[in-house]
Design a protein around this motif. Structure first.
Motif, PDB file in Angstrom:
ATOM      1  N   PHE A 134      31.641  34.592  63.281  1.00 50.81           N
ATOM      2  CA  PHE A 134      31.743  35.314  62.011  1.00 50.81           C
ATOM      3  C   PHE A 134      31.519  36.807  62.232  1.00 50.81           C
ATOM      4  N   VAL A 135      30.464  37.141  62.959  1.00 50.36           N
ATOM      5  CA  VAL A 135      30.147  38.553  63.188  1.00 50.36           C
ATOM      6  C   VAL A 135      31.280  39.226  63.958  1.00 50.36           C
ATOM      7  N   GLU A 136      31.827  38.541  64.932  1.00 57.11           N
ATOM      8  CA  GLU A 136      32.946  39.100  65.698  1.00 57.11           C
ATOM      9  C   GLU A 136      34.125  39.412  64.780  1.00 57.11           C
ATOM     10  N   VAL A 137      34.475  38.476  63.884  1.00 59.20           N
ATOM     11  CA  VAL A 137      35.581  38.681  62.954  1.00 59.20           C
ATOM     12  C   VAL A 137      35.262  39.835  61.991  1.00 59.20           C
ATOM     13  N   ILE A 138      34.033  39.882  61.495  1.00 67.07           N
ATOM     14  CA  ILE A 138      33.620  40.943  60.570  1.00 67.07           C
ATOM     15  C   ILE A 138      33.714  42.304  61.255  1.00 67.07           C
ATOM     16  N   MET A 139      33.196  42.400  62.463  1.00 69.10           N
ATOM     17  CA  MET A 139      33.217  43.679  63.184  1.00 69.10           C
ATOM     18  C   MET A 139      34.651  44.119  63.501  1.00 69.10           C
ATOM     19  N   GLN A 140      35.499  43.167  63.875  1.00 69.79           N
ATOM     20  CA  GLN A 140      36.904  43.495  64.150  1.00 69.79           C
ATOM     21  C   GLN A 140      37.593  44.012  62.890  1.00 69.79           C
ATOM     22  N   LEU A 155      36.116  45.446  60.241  1.00 74.51           N
ATOM     23  CA  LEU A 155      35.593  46.773  59.915  1.00 74.51           C
ATOM     24  C   LEU A 155      36.262  47.845  60.776  1.00 74.51           C
ATOM     25  N   GLU A 156      36.435  47.529  62.048  1.00 73.60           N
ATOM     26  CA  GLU A 156      37.103  48.470  62.954  1.00 73.60           C
ATOM     27  C   GLU A 156      38.555  48.684  62.529  1.00 73.60           C
ATOM     28  N   LYS A 157      39.231  47.609  62.189  1.00 74.76           N
ATOM     29  CA  LYS A 157      40.630  47.695  61.746  1.00 74.76           C
ATOM     30  C   LYS A 157      40.739  48.550  60.478  1.00 74.76           C
ATOM     31  N   ASP A 158      39.764  48.385  59.564  1.00 76.90           N
ATOM     32  CA  ASP A 158      39.750  49.152  58.313  1.00 76.90           C
ATOM     33  C   ASP A 158      39.162  50.552  58.491  1.00 76.90           C
ATOM     34  N   GLN A 159      38.744  50.875  59.712  1.00 82.95           N
ATOM     35  CA  GLN A 159      38.132  52.168  60.053  1.00 82.95           C
ATOM     36  C   GLN A 159      36.889  52.432  59.191  1.00 82.95           C
ATOM     37  N   MET A 160      36.092  51.395  59.029  1.00 84.81           N
ATOM     38  CA  MET A 160      34.820  51.511  58.308  1.00 84.81           C
ATOM     39  C   MET A 160      33.696  51.417  59.333  1.00 84.81           C
ATOM     40  N   LYS A 161      32.801  52.377  59.300  1.00 89.61           N
ATOM     41  CA  LYS A 161      31.708  52.406  60.261  1.00 89.61           C
ATOM     42  C   LYS A 161      30.593  51.460  59.818  1.00 89.61           C
ATOM     43  N   GLY A 176      21.294  34.158  62.275  1.00 92.78           N
ATOM     44  CA  GLY A 176      22.362  34.128  61.289  1.00 92.78           C
ATOM     45  C   GLY A 176      23.184  35.411  61.307  1.00 92.78           C
ATOM     46  N   VAL A 177      24.237  35.398  60.530  1.00 90.92           N
ATOM     47  CA  VAL A 177      25.114  36.557  60.439  1.00 90.92           C
ATOM     48  C   VAL A 177      24.327  37.790  60.003  1.00 90.92           C
ATOM     49  N   GLN A 178      23.463  37.623  58.985  1.00 85.97           N
ATOM     50  CA  GLN A 178      22.720  38.781  58.478  1.00 85.97           C
ATOM     51  C   GLN A 178      21.839  39.398  59.554  1.00 85.97           C
ATOM     52  N   GLN A 179      21.210  38.579  60.388  1.00 84.77           N
ATOM     53  CA  GLN A 179      20.351  39.092  61.455  1.00 84.77           C
ATOM     54  C   GLN A 179      21.170  39.818  62.516  1.00 84.77           C
ATOM     55  N   ARG A 180      22.321  39.271  62.848  1.00 84.26           N
ATOM     56  CA  ARG A 180      23.179  39.885  63.868  1.00 84.26           C
ATOM     57  C   ARG A 180      23.747  41.232  63.387  1.00 84.26           C
ATOM     58  N   ILE A 181      24.089  41.306  62.102  1.00 84.23           N
ATOM     59  CA  ILE A 181      24.552  42.583  61.539  1.00 84.23           C
ATOM     60  C   ILE A 181      23.378  43.565  61.496  1.00 84.23           C
TER      61      ILE A 181
END
Length: 174
Positions: A71-77, A79-85, A106-111
């Motif tokens: 999940f975190v990998e998909v979220i980070m990808q 955000l990068e695609k959308d150019q959001m830091k 969990g996802v929240q901890q990893r973010i």
């Protein structure tokens, strides 16, 4: 048209600078797992002197594995695609599932490891839904009612559009 709307939403979010993430997973009609991406931000109109909190649905993201790291990998990808830091993220909101809300892995901890300022907030709507589901299970009439509704939904959603047209030729607008 969709890409123009998506770009305009992203421009509004970037103009606000800081944003909050909201992700929720659900299977699509083909039973493939997907997560919805919603971003919350504050829209300030200095000319009209208005401040408005906005939530923008940005799309669905398909996921291959249903674990926190994926999940975190998909979220980070995304955000990068959308150019959001990720550094501009100030909140994250997920359901109460351990994989999403877990404080150890969990996802929240990893973010949170990527951005300490991305404060986690439980989704109250998911909590309220769980209360409603539990309450409905306590009454036999409610169990029967929702069972019938679920069966009807399953029956009609499994029919092809052609079948529905054949069964209901008048008044069908599909």
């Amino acid at each position: 048209m969709a890409s123009t709307i998506h770009k305009n939403l992203l421009d509004s979010i970037k103009k606000a600078k800081y944003y909050g993430l909201l992700f929720d997973s659900t299977p699509d009609q083909a039973h493939r797992e997907q997560i919805s991406e919603v971003v919350r931000f504050v829209d300030i109109d200095f000319e009209r002197k208005t401040v408005c909190v906005r939530e923008s649905f940005l799309g669905f993201l398909h996921i291959r594995q249903k674990d926190a790291a994926s999940f975190v990998e998909v979220i980070m990808q995304q955000l990068e695609k959308d150019q959001m830091k990720i550094e501009d993220c100030r909140s994250q909101c997920y359901d109460n599932a351990a994989m999403m809300a877990g404080h150890r892995s969990g996802v929240q901890q990893r973010i949170n490891e990527k951005n300490k300022l991305a404060v986690f907030v439980n989704c109250d709507n998911h909590s309220l839904n769980l209360v409603g589901v539990q309450a409905a299970r306590q009454d036999i009439e409610m169990v029967s009612f929702f069972g019938v509704i679920d069966s009807l939904y399953s029956f009609f959603s499994s029919l092809a559009v052609g079948e529905i047209k054949r069964c209901c030729p008048t008044g069908f607008k599909g």
